[in-house]
Design a protein around this motif. Structure first.
Motif, PDB file in Angstrom:
ATOM      1  N   THR A 150       0.794  -1.085  -0.309  1.00 52.00           N
ATOM      2  CA  THR A 150      -0.222   0.096   0.082  1.00 52.00           C
ATOM      3  C   THR A 150       0.790   1.415   0.455  1.00 52.00           C
ATOM      4  OG1 THR A 150      -0.231   0.357   2.684  1.00 52.00           O
ATOM      5  CG2 THR A 150      -2.011  -0.921   1.803  1.00 52.00           C
ATOM      6  N   GLY A 151       2.191   0.966   0.281  1.00 52.85           N
ATOM      7  CA  GLY A 151       2.906   2.162   0.346  1.00 52.85           C
ATOM      8  C   GLY A 151       2.685   3.281   1.930  1.00 52.85           C
ATOM      9  N   THR A 152       2.208   2.060   2.320  1.00 55.22           N
ATOM     10  CA  THR A 152       2.244   2.744   3.836  1.00 55.22           C
ATOM     11  C   THR A 152       3.062   2.553   5.197  1.00 55.22           C
ATOM     12  OG1 THR A 152      -0.034   2.914   3.527  1.00 55.22           O
ATOM     13  CG2 THR A 152       0.032   2.733   6.055  1.00 55.22           C
ATOM     14  N   ALA A 153       3.961   3.825   5.295  1.00 58.15           N
ATOM     15  CA  ALA A 153       4.428   2.864   6.612  1.00 58.15           C
ATOM     16  C   ALA A 153       4.062   2.899   8.054  1.00 58.15           C
ATOM     17  CB  ALA A 153       4.631   4.578   7.180  1.00 58.15           C
ATOM     18  N   LEU A 154       3.649   1.508   8.727  1.00 56.18           N
ATOM     19  CA  LEU A 154       2.923   1.369   9.745  1.00 56.18           C
ATOM     20  C   LEU A 154       3.250   2.067  11.004  1.00 56.18           C
ATOM     21  CD1 LEU A 154       3.003  -2.833   8.201  1.00 56.18           C
ATOM     22  CD2 LEU A 154       1.362  -0.878   7.779  1.00 56.18           C
ATOM     23  N   ALA A 155       4.549   1.509  11.254  1.00 56.54           N
ATOM     24  CA  ALA A 155       5.223   1.660  12.783  1.00 56.54           C
ATOM     25  C   ALA A 155       5.966   2.764  12.673  1.00 56.54           C
ATOM     26  CB  ALA A 155       4.687   0.875  13.475  1.00 56.54           C
ATOM     27  N   ARG A 156       7.042   2.848  14.095  1.00 57.45           N
ATOM     28  CA  ARG A 156       8.623   2.794  14.017  1.00 57.45           C
ATOM     29  C   ARG A 156       8.395   2.604  15.437  1.00 57.45           C
ATOM     30  NH1 ARG A 156       9.079   9.683  13.273  1.00 57.45           N
ATOM     31  NH2 ARG A 156       6.815  10.295  14.523  1.00 57.45           N
ATOM     32  N   ALA A 157      10.183   2.000  15.503  1.00 54.80           N
ATOM     33  CA  ALA A 157      10.550   1.656  16.448  1.00 54.80           C
ATOM     34  C   ALA A 157      12.157   2.155  17.025  1.00 54.80           C
ATOM     35  CB  ALA A 157      10.427   0.323  16.863  1.00 54.80           C
ATOM     36  N   THR A 158      12.413   2.490  18.681  1.00 54.13           N
ATOM     37  CA  THR A 158      13.924   2.784  18.481  1.00 54.13           C
ATOM     38  C   THR A 158      14.128   1.526  19.239  1.00 54.13           C
ATOM     39  OG1 THR A 158      13.590   5.084  19.022  1.00 54.13           O
ATOM     40  CG2 THR A 158      15.617   4.307  19.971  1.00 54.13           C
ATOM     41  N   VAL A 159      15.671   0.891  18.859  1.00 47.53           N
ATOM     42  CA  VAL A 159      16.130  -0.540  18.843  1.00 47.53           C
ATOM     43  C   VAL A 159      17.855  -0.360  19.654  1.00 47.53           C
ATOM     44  CG1 VAL A 159      17.052  -2.953  18.525  1.00 47.53           C
ATOM     45  CG2 VAL A 159      14.898  -1.652  17.397  1.00 47.53           C
ATOM     46  N   MET A 160      17.927  -0.697  20.821  1.00 48.54           N
ATOM     47  CA  MET A 160      19.613  -0.751  21.597  1.00 48.54           C
ATOM     48  C   MET A 160      20.158  -1.137  20.563  1.00 48.54           C
ATOM     49  SD  MET A 160      21.568   0.954  23.127  1.00 48.54           S
ATOM     50  CE  MET A 160      21.284   1.851  24.009  1.00 48.54           C
ATOM     51  N   MET A 161      21.053  -1.360  19.247  1.00 52.24           N
ATOM     52  CA  MET A 161      21.575  -1.898  18.897  1.00 52.24           C
ATOM     53  C   MET A 161      23.346  -2.732  19.680  1.00 52.24           C
ATOM     54  SD  MET A 161      19.947  -2.993  16.392  1.00 52.24           S
ATOM     55  CE  MET A 161      21.048  -3.771  16.071  1.00 52.24           C
ATOM     56  N   LYS A 162      23.780  -1.375  19.971  1.00 51.50           N
ATOM     57  CA  LYS A 162      24.978  -1.678  21.213  1.00 51.50           C
ATOM     58  C   LYS A 162      24.960  -0.756  22.652  1.00 51.50           C
ATOM     59  CE  LYS A 162      30.661  -1.435  20.313  1.00 51.50           C
ATOM     60  NZ  LYS A 162      31.277  -1.406  19.595  1.00 51.50           N
TER      61      LYS A 162
END
Length: 390
Positions: free
Chosen positions: A349-361
């Motif tokens: 659909t070309g729709t952004a569903l969500a966003r999140a912040t992830v700890m990588m290091k």
């Protein structure tokens, strides 16, 4: 900046006066907009928002949003399972047999967004769920709890209109099975005390008690507020009007130039140095996620992001509501460690569903395991409507 802050302070509703009693639901709304991470060696340290929430002016208004953006919880902000399951690799690629690169993901989304209809109506209506996790207790008695809120907003399309908002506290709960076991050892408390500053970055704090279950089974109350200056509705590197949002250029290069006019070399929420690519990614993620831009402008936002060297592809994942999509991300360095800011896109659909912040290091001394989602925001509805809230 000082002029903007002064304007916002003057526009602040009486209920947001720092000396006024704090209503639980209002404080929770502030908490849900504050991003914090990582304890220090001797005491808990906090940081400002990992990404700027581009939210309509409603309920607490722009002044409240500024207060919230500066608010940092006096507890550790730790990885959470999000608004449901933690964003994870999706099974069943629906014909997609290999991970698409970031440029392919974004250009495919742009093509789909370009073909969507758009009829401007009386209100831009959004529904979203935000989730944040906090650490309670000390030493071996520490455990984390996840706090969730649902937000609904109606932003008027005409200047001088009234913005409406509805916030519903969805409760708090131990984040993982291990946290639940620790919570039971602690006596299974049904409230969790969190303290937040009464002013951005201030040392004076007020308590907020997050409850295990929603405080009331009654429907959440509707709030209303005039637009700041009678026409400001969103933050986009600066406070902007609906007319300015709708007038954003549909050419990716011109859109980038317009947004970068307001880049000042630092984070969107603090004076922490930040390069232009990361800053642009943060601002543009709001454009593609839930702002009332024209479809061709949303498509330009995707194409602009496709041109950023730092954007990478994460592959197929599911968002916190269990919806499948393709994730793209940018990694950034903070005092707490390397954080990944991820946006999940539905390519059909070309729709952004969500966003999140992830700890990588995690940084040394930061009690946050790598690879865990720290916060998330899911957009359930983003559409024009002529129906005023009831």
């Amino acid at each position: 900046m000082n002029d903007v802050l002064r304007t916002l302070r003057e526009a602040r509703p009486a209920e947001l006066d720092p000396d006024a009693p704090v209503d639980g639901r209002v404080r929770q709304g502030e908490l849900a907009r504050a991003m914090a991470a990582g304890p220090g060696p001797a005491e808990v340290r906090s940081r400002k928002a990992a990404w700027r929430r581009v939210r309509p002016v409603w309920g607490v208004g722009l002044a409240g949003a500024v207060v919230a953006a500066g608010a940092v919880a006096a507890v550790t902000f730790v990885p959470s399972g999000g608004d449901g399951p933690e964003p994870r690799r999706a099974g069943g690629d629906h014909g997609q047999t290999q991970k698409l690169d970031a440029k392919t993901v974004l250009l495919t989304a742009a093509q789909k967004a370009d073909g969507r209809g758009d009829t401007m109506r009386a209100y831009w209506h959004t529904v979203s769920i935000s989730s944040h996790t906090y650490t309670i207790g000390k030493g071996s008695a520490r455990y984390s709890v996840t706090v969730r809120d649902k937000y609904e907003s109606w932003t008027p399309s005409k200047q001088g209109g009234t913005a409406y908002g509805r916030q519903q506290y969805l409760g708090a709960k131990p984040t993982t099975a291990a946290d639940e076991a620790a919570w039971r050892r602690a006596g299974s408390p049904d409230t969790f005390e969190i303290r937040v500053p009464v002013t951005p970055g201030g040392k004076i704090t007020k308590p907020y008690r997050a409850k295990l279950a929603p405080t009331s089974r009654q429907p959440p109350k509707l709030s209303a507020s005039p637009l700041v200056d009678g026409d400001k509705v969103y933050w986009l590197g600066r406070n902007v009007t609906m007319a300015q949002v709708r007038a954003l250029p549909s050419d990716p290069k011109r859109l980038k130039s317009e947004l970068m006019r307001w880049y000042e070399g630092h984070d969107t929420e603090s004076d922490r140095p930040m390069d232009g690519g990361e800053w642009l990614y943060r601002v543009a993620s709001g454009v593609v996620l839930d702002m009332p831009v024209r479809p061709e402008v949303r498509a330009a936002g995707f194409r602009m992001l496709a041109g950023l060297p730092a954007v990478k592809s994460i592959g197929r994942v599911t968002d916190p509501q269990g919806r499948p999509g393709n994730a793209i991300a940018v990694d950034g360095e903070t005092p707490s460690g390397t954080l990944r800011e991820q946006v999940i896109i539905d390519l059909s659909t070309g729709t952004a569903l969500a966003r999140a912040t992830v700890m990588m290091k995690p940084a040394a001394g930061t009690d946050v395991p790598a690879g865990r989602t720290m916060s998330s925001e899911v957009v359930l509805t983003a559409e024009w409507t002529d129906s005023a809230p009831r």
